[in-house]
Design an enzyme around this catalytic site. Structure first.
Site, PDB file in Angstrom:
ATOM      1  N   ARG A   1      10.777  -2.222  11.270  1.00 21.95           N
ATOM      2  CA  ARG A   1       9.753  -1.562  12.072  1.00 21.95           C
ATOM      3  C   ARG A   1       9.512  -2.422  13.298  1.00 21.95           C
ATOM      4  NH1 ARG A   1       4.782   0.004   8.144  1.00 21.95           N
ATOM      5  NH2 ARG A   1       3.628  -0.936   9.865  1.00 21.95           N
TER       6      ARG A   1
ATOM      7  N   LYS B   1       0.822  -1.215   0.000  1.00 22.64           N
ATOM      8  CA  LYS B   1       0.000   0.000   0.000  1.00 22.64           C
ATOM      9  C   LYS B   1       0.855   1.263   0.000  1.00 22.64           C
ATOM     10  CE  LYS B   1      -2.209  -0.522   3.884  1.00 22.64           C
ATOM     11  NZ  LYS B   1      -1.836  -1.766   4.519  1.00 22.64           N
TER      12      LYS B   1
ATOM     13  N   ARG C   1      11.307  -6.450   5.153  1.00 31.15           N
ATOM     14  CA  ARG C   1      11.149  -4.999   4.985  1.00 31.15           C
ATOM     15  C   ARG C   1      12.115  -4.229   5.902  1.00 31.15           C
ATOM     16  NH1 ARG C   1       5.087  -2.876   5.011  1.00 31.15           N
ATOM     17  NH2 ARG C   1       5.001  -3.348   7.233  1.00 31.15           N
TER      18      ARG C   1
ATOM     19  N   ARG D   1      -1.470  -8.820  13.162  1.00 28.95           N
ATOM     20  CA  ARG D   1      -1.981  -7.757  12.282  1.00 28.95           C
ATOM     21  C   ARG D   1      -2.780  -8.340  11.117  1.00 28.95           C
ATOM     22  NH1 ARG D   1       3.486  -5.215  11.234  1.00 28.95           N
ATOM     23  NH2 ARG D   1       2.520  -3.966   9.621  1.00 28.95           N
TER      24      ARG D   1
ATOM     25  N   ARG E   1     -10.054   1.441   8.582  1.00 29.53           N
ATOM     26  CA  ARG E   1      -9.698   0.050   8.877  1.00 29.53           C
ATOM     27  C   ARG E   1     -10.820  -0.643   9.641  1.00 29.53           C
ATOM     28  NH1 ARG E   1      -3.708   1.015   8.736  1.00 29.53           N
ATOM     29  NH2 ARG E   1      -2.603  -0.952   8.984  1.00 29.53           N
TER      30      ARG E   1
HETATM   31  P1  AMP Z   1       0.395   0.897   8.708  1.00 31.01           P
HETATM   32  O1  AMP Z   1       1.636   1.703   8.500  1.00 31.01           O
HETATM   33  O2  AMP Z   1      -0.753   1.365   7.845  1.00 31.01           O
HETATM   34  O3  AMP Z   1       0.644  -0.588   8.576  1.00 31.01           O
HETATM   35  O4  AMP Z   1      -0.067   1.159  10.216  1.00 31.01           O
HETATM   36  C1  AMP Z   1       0.740   0.792  11.318  1.00 31.01           C
HETATM   37  C2  AMP Z   1      -0.094   0.672  12.583  1.00 31.01           C
HETATM   38  O5  AMP Z   1      -0.731   1.939  12.864  1.00 31.01           O
HETATM   39  C3  AMP Z   1      -1.244  -0.319  12.501  1.00 31.01           C
HETATM   40  O6  AMP Z   1      -0.839  -1.659  12.758  1.00 31.01           O
HETATM   41  C4  AMP Z   1      -2.167   0.223  13.603  1.00 31.01           C
HETATM   42  O7  AMP Z   1      -1.670  -0.102  14.877  1.00 31.01           O
HETATM   43  C5  AMP Z   1      -2.022   1.732  13.432  1.00 31.01           C
HETATM   44  N1  AMP Z   1      -3.028   2.264  12.494  1.00 31.01           N
HETATM   45  C6  AMP Z   1      -2.800   2.817  11.260  1.00 31.01           C
HETATM   46  N2  AMP Z   1      -3.948   3.188  10.678  1.00 31.01           N
HETATM   47  C7  AMP Z   1      -4.940   2.858  11.554  1.00 31.01           C
HETATM   48  C8  AMP Z   1      -6.362   2.964  11.515  1.00 31.01           C
HETATM   49  N3  AMP Z   1      -7.016   3.461  10.445  1.00 31.01           N
HETATM   50  N4  AMP Z   1      -7.062   2.533  12.605  1.00 31.01           N
HETATM   51  C9  AMP Z   1      -6.434   2.036  13.691  1.00 31.01           C
HETATM   52  N5  AMP Z   1      -5.103   1.877  13.773  1.00 31.01           N
HETATM   53  C10 AMP Z   1      -4.350   2.284  12.722  1.00 31.01           C
END
Ligand code: AMP
Length: 221
Positions: A160, A13, A127, A171, A88
């Site tokens: 990360r 993404k 990653r 996740r 989400r």
């Molecule tokens: P990402 O970089 O999109 O994989 O997001 C990393 C982490 O941020 C996720 O595993 C969640 O803990 C948190 N996060 C990001 N976007 C959301 C969202 N829309 N709702 C809730 N938690 C989020």
């Protein structure tokens, strides 16, 4: 263009969103990135979000909705945006619909990056992210020129904190249970455009360009 990009963790993404941002000149709004930036500055939001993110859990809806509301109403989003990692959950999707309705705006498409779970685990474990500028790499598919060092700024490449196998599996489960059901929500609105996330970056991006070309043509009519 007002777009969402969805897909399980590791489906690419963020990478596709960066390419879309560059090609179409629309702001890329990643809630994950916003949370990581808040964590780095040590703000109250960051401290709260970290409790969830480090364990691979979702940050509560009220906190997440608040940051998106503030960001999406900024001036640079008036002519379009690409939301990455939001919504989400169903309450987040309903909130977004209401906000857009209030502004008499509509989403143009939901790009859905699809990919097999085992391939995702392998991809996420390889990653690497620059600890300084956030550029992303992969030990096999997008290696940096010098191992462990960012090509862009010379910063140190790290994993990360939420990229451990245990956290990744959690996740993926959270994605399956909370986020995947949103596909049905957006399918009913006839917005889903599926892209194969397992191909190389440029092949997936070509598919995205073709889809977005169709949307642009529609706007011109
Ligand atoms: P990402 O970089 O999109 O994989 O997001 C990393 C982490 O941020 C996720 O595993 C969640 O803990 C948190 N996060 C990001 N976007 C959301 C969202 N829309 N709702 C809730 N938690 C989020």
């Amino acid at each position: 263009m007002r777009l969402l990009i969805m897909g399980p963790p590791g489906s690419g993404k963020g990478t596709q969103a960066t390419l879309i941002k560059q090609a179409y000149q629309i702001p890329h709004i990643s809630t994950g990135e916003m949370f990581r930036a808040a964590i780095q500055t040590g703000s109250a939001l960051g401290v709260e979000a970290k409790k969830y993110i480090d364990h691979g859990e979702l940050v509560p809806d009220d906190i997440t909705i608040e940051i998106v509301k503030n960001r999406i109403t900024e001036k640079d989003c008036h002519h379009g945006f690409l939301l990455d990692g939001f919504p989400r959950t169903l309450p987040q999707a309903v909130f977004l619909d209401r906000l857009l309705e209030k502004c008499r705006l509509q989403l143009d498409a939901v790009l859905n990056l699809e990919m097999d779970e085992e391939a995702l685990v392998k991809r996420i474990l390889g990653r690497r992210v620059c600890s300084n500028c956030g550029a992303t790499y992969h030990v096999e598919s997008i290696p940096s020129q010098v191992a462990g060092i960012c090509d862009v700024c010379g910063g140190k490449l790290v994993m990360r904190k939420d990229d451990t196998e245990e956290t990744i599996r959690l996740r993926l489960r959270i994605y399956r249970e909370n986020t995947y059901p949103l596909m049905e929500y957006y399918a009913k609105k006839d917005l889903i455009k599926t892209v194969d996330g397992s191909c190389d970056i440029q092949t997936s991006f070509q598919a995205v360009v073709q889809i977005l070309g169709g949307i642009n043509d529609h706007h011109k009519k």
